[in-house]
Design a protein around this motif. Structure first.
Motif, PDB file in Angstrom:
ATOM      1  N   PRO A  11      16.013  -4.655   1.563  1.00 53.99           N
ATOM      2  CA  PRO A  11      16.155  -4.355   0.135  1.00 53.99           C
ATOM      3  C   PRO A  11      16.553  -2.903  -0.135  1.00 53.99           C
ATOM      4  CG  PRO A  11      14.143  -5.599   0.540  1.00 53.99           C
ATOM      5  CD  PRO A  11      14.674  -5.198   1.880  1.00 53.99           C
ATOM      6  N   ARG A  12      16.129  -1.984   0.723  1.00 55.52           N
ATOM      7  CA  ARG A  12      16.411  -0.562   0.501  1.00 55.52           C
ATOM      8  C   ARG A  12      17.654  -0.108   1.269  1.00 55.52           C
ATOM      9  NH1 ARG A  12      12.817   2.220   2.978  1.00 55.52           N
ATOM     10  NH2 ARG A  12      13.060   4.098   1.708  1.00 55.52           N
TER      11      ARG A  12
ATOM     12  N   PRO B 279      22.989  -1.585   7.384  1.00 56.94           N
ATOM     13  CA  PRO B 279      22.906  -0.233   7.947  1.00 56.94           C
ATOM     14  C   PRO B 279      21.562   0.142   8.568  1.00 56.94           C
ATOM     15  CG  PRO B 279      22.647  -0.124   5.582  1.00 56.94           C
ATOM     16  CD  PRO B 279      22.926  -1.560   5.899  1.00 56.94           C
ATOM     17  N   VAL B 280      20.616  -0.797   8.641  1.00 53.88           N
ATOM     18  CA  VAL B 280      19.385  -0.522   9.399  1.00 53.88           C
ATOM     19  C   VAL B 280      19.767  -0.412  10.876  1.00 53.88           C
ATOM     20  CG1 VAL B 280      17.151  -1.454  10.102  1.00 53.88           C
ATOM     21  CG2 VAL B 280      17.928  -1.703   7.733  1.00 53.88           C
TER      22      VAL B 280
ATOM     23  N   CYS C 294       9.512  -6.493   8.838  1.00 54.11           N
ATOM     24  CA  CYS C 294       9.808  -5.130   8.369  1.00 54.11           C
ATOM     25  C   CYS C 294      11.197  -5.085   7.739  1.00 54.11           C
ATOM     26  CB  CYS C 294       9.729  -4.140   9.525  1.00 54.11           C
ATOM     27  SG  CYS C 294       8.052  -3.764  10.065  1.00 54.11           S
ATOM     28  N   TYR C 295      12.133  -5.785   8.357  1.00 56.02           N
ATOM     29  CA  TYR C 295      13.498  -5.797   7.832  1.00 56.02           C
ATOM     30  C   TYR C 295      13.573  -6.523   6.489  1.00 56.02           C
ATOM     31  CZ  TYR C 295      18.419  -6.997   7.298  1.00 56.02           C
ATOM     32  OH  TYR C 295      19.679  -7.158   6.783  1.00 56.02           O
TER      33      TYR C 295
ATOM     34  N   ARG D  74       0.818  -1.209   0.000  1.00 58.99           N
ATOM     35  CA  ARG D  74       0.000   0.000   0.000  1.00 58.99           C
ATOM     36  C   ARG D  74       0.852   1.260   0.000  1.00 58.99           C
ATOM     37  NH1 ARG D  74      -4.132   0.202   4.798  1.00 58.99           N
ATOM     38  NH2 ARG D  74      -4.875  -1.620   3.656  1.00 58.99           N
ATOM     39  N   HIS D  75       1.954   1.248   0.748  1.00 62.01           N
ATOM     40  CA  HIS D  75       2.731   2.472   0.950  1.00 62.01           C
ATOM     41  C   HIS D  75       4.107   2.433   0.276  1.00 62.01           C
ATOM     42  CE1 HIS D  75      -0.321   3.765   3.759  1.00 62.01           C
ATOM     43  NE2 HIS D  75      -0.187   2.642   4.428  1.00 62.01           N
ATOM     44  N   GLY D  76       4.487   1.301  -0.253  1.00 67.42           N
ATOM     45  CA  GLY D  76       5.762   1.198  -0.949  1.00 67.42           C
ATOM     46  C   GLY D  76       6.937   0.812  -0.078  1.00 67.42           C
ATOM     47  N   ARG D  77       6.802   0.998   1.224  1.00 70.35           N
ATOM     48  CA  ARG D  77       7.926   0.724   2.120  1.00 70.35           C
ATOM     49  C   ARG D  77       7.488   0.929   3.560  1.00 70.35           C
ATOM     50  NH1 ARG D  77       7.676   5.771   0.596  1.00 70.35           N
ATOM     51  NH2 ARG D  77       8.342   7.441   2.002  1.00 70.35           N
TER      52      ARG D  77
END
Length: 286
Positions: free
Chosen positions: A140-141, A183-184, A133-134, A88-91
């Motif tokens: 991926p981002r 890096p999260v 979430c990860y 829905r929100h892309g991320r």
């Protein structure tokens, strides 16, 4: 009135922030602060009616919010809910891993079922939400920030040993994820005695003890939800860009008090009352 955050306006503009347990207490407060700072907030919890009430409050204040009902103890439900949010929100940029719950009981009276129920909510559920979430959005981002809400469980948690064990496990998970998921960034906040709606759910027998808690805090009072939210939002912010794997205590120094050192009676320290919709728990109204 509007939320009076200590962060600059627009700190989370265009960020998607997921708040578990957002239907009450600290989660509700933090969702309001994030929305006031420009985040698109997504509330996640089991009680759809509570989520909708908080969503309505945030919309009335001009914030952007939606909600997803989910039992965080159900692995497949968590996987599907996070996938729905990402679609829905892309991320998902930010996670406040706040959902939890426990009941007071001495260790000898806690059944295996009761022990497992508290661990499933406070440890397993938090792990599942963070993992999804990860893996579905942050990895991926190669960006994102997670704050796990634990508790003042230092030196044990008499009367709530199941919760203490779960929260200690969540701290260790935080430290491990901080190493594995960079890096999260993954950090924790440990609230002490905080005046929130959850205090009204405890049995009458322990309410006198709760009212007596300020005497055991060096700052002479218990905390409020906005003071916890301020710590959470800081750790999610760009100002905390090099903070990873740590736990920020929000407890007035209570764990530093010792039996051999009597605290002198003192005027309570000034509180930060940033939450314009805060409600005093019934237990402290009289």
């Amino acid at each position: 009135m509007s939320y009076r955050s200590q962060l600059r306006a627009g700190s989370f503009t265009a960020k998607v922030a997921l708040v578990t347990g957002g239907g009450s207490g600290i989660g509700r407060c933090c969702a309001h602060e994030l929305a006031s700072l420009g985040a698109h907030v997504v509330l996640l919890g089991r009680d759809a009616a509570k989520l909708e009430r908080v969503s309505a409050e945030i919309r009335q204040d001009g914030g952007i919010v939606d909600a997803v009902a989910c039992d965080i103890r159900d692995e497949e439900a968590v996987r599907q809910s996070i996938a729905q949010i990402v679609e829905r929100h892309g991320r998902i940029d930010l996670l406040v891993n706040n959902a939890g719950g426990q009941f007071p009981a001495p260790l000898e009276h806690i059944s295996a079922k009761g022990w497992q129920a508290v661990l499933n909510t406070n440890l397993m559920g938090g792990f599942l939400v963070a993992r999804e979430c990860y893996t579905q959005s942050m990895k991926p981002r190669r960006t994102g920030a997670i704050v796990n809400i634990i508790a003042d469980m230092w030196n044990g948690m008499p009367g709530m040993g199941h919760s203490g064990a779960a929260r200690a496990g969540m701290l260790n998970f935080t430290e491990t994820a901080a190493a594995e998921w960079g890096p999260v960034r993954v950090n924790a906040v440990a609230p002490g005695w905080i005046a929130s709606s959850g205090m009204d759910t405890y049995p009458d027998a322990i309410k006198p003890m709760i009212r007596n808690l300020p005497k055991h805090v060096p700052l002479g009072r218990i905390g409020n939800e906005a003071e916890v939210s301020a710590a959470i939002t800081f750790l999610l912010s760009d100002g905390a860009a090099f903070i990873n794997g740590t736990c920020l205590r929000v407890d007035g120094g209570a764990p530093n008090a010792r039996r051999h050192y009597a605290l002198e009676p003192t005027e309570p320290s000034p509180a930060f009352d940033g939450f314009h919709r805060a409600v005093t728990p019934d237990i402290f109204k009289n």
